[in-house]
Design a protein around this motif. Structure first.
Motif, short mmCIF file in Angstrom:
data_model
loop_
_atom_site.label_atom_id
_atom_site.label_comp_id
_atom_site.label_asym_id
_atom_site.label_seq_id
_atom_site.Cartn_x
_atom_site.Cartn_y
_atom_site.Cartn_z
N UNK A 75 24.88 35.37 1.13
CA UNK A 75 25.06 34.27 2.08
C UNK A 75 26.30 34.45 2.97
N UNK A 76 27.11 35.45 2.67
CA UNK A 76 28.38 35.60 3.38
C UNK A 76 28.18 36.27 4.74
N UNK A 77 29.21 36.17 5.58
CA UNK A 77 29.22 36.83 6.89
C UNK A 77 29.83 38.22 6.75
N UNK A 78 29.53 39.09 7.71
CA UNK A 78 30.13 40.43 7.81
C UNK A 78 29.91 41.29 6.57
N UNK A 79 28.80 41.08 5.87
CA UNK A 79 28.54 41.84 4.65
C UNK A 79 28.07 43.25 5.01
N UNK A 80 28.66 44.24 4.34
CA UNK A 80 28.29 45.64 4.51
C UNK A 80 27.79 46.17 3.17
N UNK A 81 27.27 47.41 3.19
CA UNK A 81 26.79 48.01 1.93
C UNK A 81 27.90 48.14 0.90
N UNK A 82 29.15 48.27 1.37
CA UNK A 82 30.27 48.46 0.44
C UNK A 82 31.07 47.17 0.22
N UNK A 83 30.47 46.02 0.54
CA UNK A 83 31.15 44.74 0.33
C UNK A 83 31.22 44.39 -1.16
N UNK A 84 32.36 43.86 -1.55
CA UNK A 84 32.54 43.28 -2.89
C UNK A 84 33.45 42.07 -2.75
N UNK A 85 33.40 41.20 -3.73
CA UNK A 85 34.34 40.08 -3.76
C UNK A 85 35.56 40.52 -4.57
N UNK A 86 36.73 40.38 -3.96
CA UNK A 86 37.96 40.82 -4.63
C UNK A 86 38.18 40.15 -5.97
N UNK A 87 37.73 38.89 -6.07
CA UNK A 87 37.94 38.15 -7.32
C UNK A 87 37.13 38.71 -8.47
N UNK A 88 36.13 39.53 -8.16
CA UNK A 88 35.26 40.09 -9.20
C UNK A 88 35.64 41.52 -9.56
N UNK A 89 36.68 42.05 -8.95
CA UNK A 89 37.12 43.41 -9.25
C UNK A 89 38.37 43.32 -10.12
N UNK A 90 38.20 43.56 -11.41
CA UNK A 90 39.32 43.52 -12.35
C UNK A 90 40.19 44.76 -12.17
N UNK A 91 41.49 44.58 -12.28
CA UNK A 91 42.42 45.70 -12.14
C UNK A 91 42.46 46.48 -13.45
N UNK A 92 41.98 47.71 -13.41
CA UNK A 92 41.96 48.57 -14.59
C UNK A 92 42.57 49.92 -14.23
N UNK A 93 43.03 50.69 -15.23
CA UNK A 93 43.64 52.01 -14.93
C UNK A 93 42.71 52.92 -14.12
N UNK A 94 41.39 52.77 -14.31
CA UNK A 94 40.43 53.63 -13.59
C UNK A 94 40.46 53.40 -12.08
#
Length: 106
Positions: A75-94
């Motif tokens: 439902x978001x605007x400006x969505x691309x194939x590589x779009x992600x929500x920052x809140x769903x990307x956990x910070x891990x060593x990888x």
């Protein structure tokens, strides 16, 4: 404490190289906010507003997109194939060396 380096390109095209702790269960949206980058995060990280949408520029293996994130991006605007929500990307060593670009504000 172990930090990783993340490159975040803001909406003006300036790249910010930031340090993100891997031992605090933070997500990318929270890291952006900590560095006062222009990320709203209106919903508080619940994958309900898409104001922390970003484009993943590097080839990192990210966790599978959850249903909430998938529906929100549908439902978001400006969505691309590589779009992600920052809140769903956990910070891990990888994710050391991760490169993202903030999506335009809708």
């Amino acid at each position: 404490m172990s930090d990783i380096t993340i490159k975040i390109k803001d909406r003006e095209g300036k790249v910010h190289e930031v340090q993100a702790p891997t031992d605090m269960a933070m997500n990318l949206m929270e890291v952006c906010k900590a560095y006062e980058l222009p990320v709203e995060g209106t919903c508080g990280g619940m994958a309900m507003c898409a104001s922390c949408q970003c484009y993943v520029l590097s080839d990192h293996e990210l966790p599978e997109m959850g249903q909430d994130e998938d529906l929100m991006l549908a439902e978001a605007f400006y969505v691309e194939d590589n779009s992600r929500l920052g809140c769903q990307i956990r910070i891990t060593p990888e994710l050391d060396g991760l490169e993202v670009e903030l999506a335009p504000e809708s």
